[in-house]
Motif scaffolding. Structure first.
Motif, PDB file in Angstrom:
ATOM      1  N   VAL A  95     -25.706  -4.239   0.671  1.00  0.00           N
ATOM      2  CA  VAL A  95     -24.292  -4.183   1.050  1.00  0.00           C
ATOM      3  C   VAL A  95     -24.184  -4.831   2.432  1.00  0.00           C
ATOM      4  O   VAL A  95     -24.843  -4.391   3.376  1.00  0.00           O
ATOM      5  N   THR A  96     -23.379  -5.887   2.518  1.00  0.00           N
ATOM      6  CA  THR A  96     -23.260  -6.598   3.790  1.00  0.00           C
ATOM      7  C   THR A  96     -22.518  -5.766   4.823  1.00  0.00           C
ATOM      8  O   THR A  96     -21.777  -4.834   4.486  1.00  0.00           O
ATOM      9  N   ARG A  97     -22.725  -6.128   6.067  1.00  0.00           N
ATOM     10  CA  ARG A  97     -22.050  -5.466   7.180  1.00  0.00           C
ATOM     11  C   ARG A  97     -21.202  -6.503   7.917  1.00  0.00           C
ATOM     12  O   ARG A  97     -21.525  -7.684   7.945  1.00  0.00           O
ATOM     13  N   ASN A  98     -20.127  -6.038   8.526  1.00  0.00           N
ATOM     14  CA  ASN A  98     -19.266  -6.938   9.287  1.00  0.00           C
ATOM     15  C   ASN A  98     -19.795  -7.094  10.714  1.00  0.00           C
ATOM     16  O   ASN A  98     -20.852  -6.559  11.060  1.00  0.00           O
ATOM     17  N   HIS A  99     -19.047  -7.787  11.548  1.00  0.00           N
ATOM     18  CA  HIS A  99     -19.476  -8.071  12.920  1.00  0.00           C
ATOM     19  C   HIS A  99     -19.630  -6.803  13.769  1.00  0.00           C
ATOM     20  O   HIS A  99     -20.330  -6.814  14.771  1.00  0.00           O
ATOM     21  N   ARG A 100     -19.010  -5.704  13.383  1.00  0.00           N
ATOM     22  CA  ARG A 100     -19.134  -4.433  14.110  1.00  0.00           C
ATOM     23  C   ARG A 100     -20.277  -3.579  13.563  1.00  0.00           C
ATOM     24  O   ARG A 100     -20.531  -2.493  14.071  1.00  0.00           O
ATOM     25  N   GLY A 101     -20.927  -4.044  12.492  1.00  0.00           N
ATOM     26  CA  GLY A 101     -22.012  -3.274  11.900  1.00  0.00           C
ATOM     27  C   GLY A 101     -21.572  -2.316  10.807  1.00  0.00           C
ATOM     28  O   GLY A 101     -22.387  -1.603  10.238  1.00  0.00           O
ATOM     29  N   ASP A 102     -20.271  -2.294  10.517  1.00  0.00           N
ATOM     30  CA  ASP A 102     -19.756  -1.437   9.452  1.00  0.00           C
ATOM     31  C   ASP A 102     -19.990  -2.106   8.097  1.00  0.00           C
ATOM     32  O   ASP A 102     -19.962  -3.334   7.992  1.00  0.00           O
ATOM     33  N   PHE A 103     -20.173  -1.300   7.063  1.00  0.00           N
ATOM     34  CA  PHE A 103     -20.274  -1.860   5.720  1.00  0.00           C
ATOM     35  C   PHE A 103     -18.993  -2.615   5.393  1.00  0.00           C
ATOM     36  O   PHE A 103     -17.899  -2.172   5.721  1.00  0.00           O
ATOM     37  N   ALA A 104     -19.121  -3.756   4.741  1.00  0.00           N
ATOM     38  CA  ALA A 104     -17.982  -4.628   4.455  1.00  0.00           C
ATOM     39  C   ALA A 104     -17.785  -4.789   2.947  1.00  0.00           C
ATOM     40  O   ALA A 104     -17.593  -5.892   2.453  1.00  0.00           O
ATOM     41  N   LEU A 105     -17.832  -3.696   2.219  1.00  0.00           N
ATOM     42  CA  LEU A 105     -17.700  -3.768   0.771  1.00  0.00           C
ATOM     43  C   LEU A 105     -16.242  -3.811   0.312  1.00  0.00           C
ATOM     44  O   LEU A 105     -15.888  -4.547  -0.593  1.00  0.00           O
ATOM     45  N   TRP A 106     -15.400  -3.007   0.929  1.00  0.00           N
ATOM     46  CA  TRP A 106     -14.009  -2.830   0.503  1.00  0.00           C
ATOM     47  C   TRP A 106     -13.056  -3.580   1.426  1.00  0.00           C
ATOM     48  O   TRP A 106     -13.317  -3.729   2.617  1.00  0.00           O
ATOM     49  N   GLN A 107     -11.910  -3.970   0.877  1.00  0.00           N
ATOM     50  CA  GLN A 107     -10.816  -4.398   1.741  1.00  0.00           C
ATOM     51  C   GLN A 107     -10.367  -3.166   2.529  1.00  0.00           C
ATOM     52  O   GLN A 107     -10.384  -2.047   2.031  1.00  0.00           O
ATOM     53  N   ARG A 108      -9.984  -3.369   3.764  1.00  0.00           N
ATOM     54  CA  ARG A 108      -9.665  -2.241   4.642  1.00  0.00           C
ATOM     55  C   ARG A 108      -8.458  -1.435   4.152  1.00  0.00           C
ATOM     56  O   ARG A 108      -8.408  -0.235   4.311  1.00  0.00           O
ATOM     57  N   ARG A 109      -7.498  -2.089   3.590  1.00  0.00           N
ATOM     58  CA  ARG A 109      -6.292  -1.400   3.130  1.00  0.00           C
ATOM     59  C   ARG A 109      -6.315  -1.210   1.632  1.00  0.00           C
ATOM     60  O   ARG A 109      -7.178  -1.712   0.939  1.00  0.00           O
ATOM     61  N   PHE A 110      -5.309  -0.515   1.151  1.00  0.00           N
ATOM     62  CA  PHE A 110      -5.075  -0.400  -0.285  1.00  0.00           C
ATOM     63  C   PHE A 110      -3.581  -0.474  -0.490  1.00  0.00           C
ATOM     64  O   PHE A 110      -2.805  -0.283   0.447  1.00  0.00           O
ATOM     65  N   TRP A 111      -3.194  -0.789  -1.701  1.00  0.00           N
ATOM     66  CA  TRP A 111      -1.773  -0.868  -2.035  1.00  0.00           C
ATOM     67  C   TRP A 111      -1.372   0.438  -2.686  1.00  0.00           C
ATOM     68  O   TRP A 111      -2.102   0.966  -3.534  1.00  0.00           O
ATOM     69  N   GLU A 112      -0.232   0.952  -2.302  1.00  0.00           N
ATOM     70  CA  GLU A 112       0.232   2.249  -2.817  1.00  0.00           C
ATOM     71  C   GLU A 112       1.710   2.170  -3.167  1.00  0.00           C
ATOM     72  O   GLU A 112       2.483   1.474  -2.517  1.00  0.00           O
ATOM     73  N   HIS A 113       2.064   2.871  -4.225  1.00  0.00           N
ATOM     74  CA  HIS A 113       3.454   2.952  -4.688  1.00  0.00           C
ATOM     75  C   HIS A 113       3.708   4.397  -5.106  1.00  0.00           C
ATOM     76  O   HIS A 113       2.929   4.971  -5.853  1.00  0.00           O
ATOM     77  N   THR A 114       4.769   4.975  -4.604  1.00  0.00           N
ATOM     78  CA  THR A 114       5.130   6.338  -4.982  1.00  0.00           C
ATOM     79  C   THR A 114       5.817   6.317  -6.340  1.00  0.00           C
ATOM     80  O   THR A 114       6.802   5.594  -6.533  1.00  0.00           O
ATOM     81  N   ILE A 115       5.294   7.096  -7.276  1.00  0.00           N
ATOM     82  CA  ILE A 115       5.906   7.196  -8.604  1.00  0.00           C
ATOM     83  C   ILE A 115       7.206   7.984  -8.463  1.00  0.00           C
ATOM     84  O   ILE A 115       7.212   9.100  -7.946  1.00  0.00           O
ATOM     85  N   ARG A 116       8.306   7.402  -8.940  1.00  0.00           N
ATOM     86  CA  ARG A 116       9.622   7.991  -8.751  1.00  0.00           C
ATOM     87  C   ARG A 116      10.074   8.911  -9.877  1.00  0.00           C
ATOM     88  O   ARG A 116      10.789   9.879  -9.652  1.00  0.00           O
ATOM     89  N   ASP A 117       9.695   8.568 -11.114  1.00  0.00           N
ATOM     90  CA  ASP A 117      10.168   9.350 -12.256  1.00  0.00           C
ATOM     91  C   ASP A 117       9.295   9.032 -13.465  1.00  0.00           C
ATOM     92  O   ASP A 117       8.337   8.264 -13.365  1.00  0.00           O
ATOM     93  N   ASP A 118       9.618   9.617 -14.607  1.00  0.00           N
ATOM     94  CA  ASP A 118       8.811   9.418 -15.816  1.00  0.00           C
ATOM     95  C   ASP A 118       8.775   7.957 -16.261  1.00  0.00           C
ATOM     96  O   ASP A 118       7.737   7.471 -16.722  1.00  0.00           O
ATOM     97  N   THR A 119       9.888   7.263 -16.128  1.00  0.00           N
ATOM     98  CA  THR A 119       9.929   5.851 -16.524  1.00  0.00           C
ATOM     99  C   THR A 119       9.013   5.020 -15.635  1.00  0.00           C
ATOM    100  O   THR A 119       8.276   4.154 -16.116  1.00  0.00           O
ATOM    101  N   ASP A 120       9.035   5.289 -14.344  1.00  0.00           N
ATOM    102  CA  ASP A 120       8.166   4.593 -13.400  1.00  0.00           C
ATOM    103  C   ASP A 120       6.693   4.910 -13.705  1.00  0.00           C
ATOM    104  O   ASP A 120       5.847   4.020 -13.691  1.00  0.00           O
ATOM    105  N   PHE A 121       6.394   6.166 -14.000  1.00  0.00           N
ATOM    106  CA  PHE A 121       5.027   6.560 -14.362  1.00  0.00           C
ATOM    107  C   PHE A 121       4.557   5.777 -15.587  1.00  0.00           C
ATOM    108  O   PHE A 121       3.459   5.220 -15.596  1.00  0.00           O
ATOM    109  N   GLU A 122       5.386   5.728 -16.611  1.00  0.00           N
ATOM    110  CA  GLU A 122       5.018   5.029 -17.844  1.00  0.00           C
ATOM    111  C   GLU A 122       4.795   3.541 -17.591  1.00  0.00           C
ATOM    112  O   GLU A 122       3.832   2.954 -18.096  1.00  0.00           O
ATOM    113  N   ARG A 123       5.653   2.936 -16.786  1.00  0.00           N
ATOM    114  CA  ARG A 123       5.523   1.512 -16.454  1.00  0.00           C
ATOM    115  C   ARG A 123       4.196   1.255 -15.742  1.00  0.00           C
ATOM    116  O   ARG A 123       3.474   0.312 -16.077  1.00  0.00           O
ATOM    117  N   CYS A 124       3.859   2.108 -14.786  1.00  0.00           N
ATOM    118  CA  CYS A 124       2.615   1.934 -14.032  1.00  0.00           C
ATOM    119  C   CYS A 124       1.386   2.212 -14.904  1.00  0.00           C
ATOM    120  O   CYS A 124       0.389   1.486 -14.828  1.00  0.00           O
TER     121      CYS A 124
END
Length: 177
Positions: A95-124
């Motif tokens: 597993v590679t490390r970045n310039h700070r020595g931390d593991f660099a496997l994952w993108q730092r962020r993630f994408w998130e969406h709040t499920i609003r209702d049953d229709t939104d849940f089904e779509r997702c």
């Protein structure tokens, strides 16, 4: 710079896209048992429900519901990512490390969406289950082994041939395709 604000809803249900830094990697499916263990340990430490999931070579999509009075999905993702990364590193997978020595496997962020209702849940959930077809990995959603679609079929929520003759539109935190 745009200030991104997450929607922390205690007991909420959220759709996530979490991505490896190397978009050419297949580490998630190559080491799916390590990923499953990371989820299992994190869930034992800090409860949550996986309502739908698909694990692809370089990213995963999850619908997760948190317990009442708890909105810390970021802490859960930090723990899952950390456990997976350390699981790989301790098993001898480079597993590679970045310039700070931390593991660099994952993108730092993630994408998130709040499920609003049953229709939104089904779509997702439909998007999650159809995603392996969208990425050209299989011809039909049921052909992909790393998907909660199989649980939905066993429970009678969806037929075994679901998604075989259609397309689910949308782009949930992914680039291209």
């Amino acid at each position: 710079m745009v200030r991104y604000r997450r929607n922390f809803v205690p007991g909420g249900t959220f759709f996530f896209t979490v991505t490896l830094d190397d978009r050419e990697s297949s580490a998630l499916v190559d080491h799916v048992d390590t990923l499953r263990n990371a989820f299992r340990v994190t869930r034992a430490e800090r409860s949550f429900t996986v309502d739908a999931i698909v694990i692809l070579p370089d990213h995963l999509h999850v619908i997760m519901t948190l317990p009442d009075h708890d909105s810390d999905f970021s802490g859960r993702w930090r723990r899952i990512k950390s456990l997976f990364t350390h699981g790989l590193a301790t098993s001898g997978v480079p597993v590679t490390r970045n310039h700070r020595g931390d593991f660099a496997l994952w993108q730092r962020r993630f994408w998130e969406h709040t499920i609003r209702d049953d229709t939104d849940f089904e779509r997702c959930a439909d998007y999650i289950h159809y995603n392996p077809v969208k990425h050209g990995l299989v011809a039909a959603p049921a052909d992909w082994p790393y998907s909660s679609l199989h649980r939905y079929v066993r429970a009678g929520v969806l037929p075994s041939d679901w998604g075989g003759a259609g397309e689910i539109n949308g782009n949930f935190g992914e680039r291209g395709n």
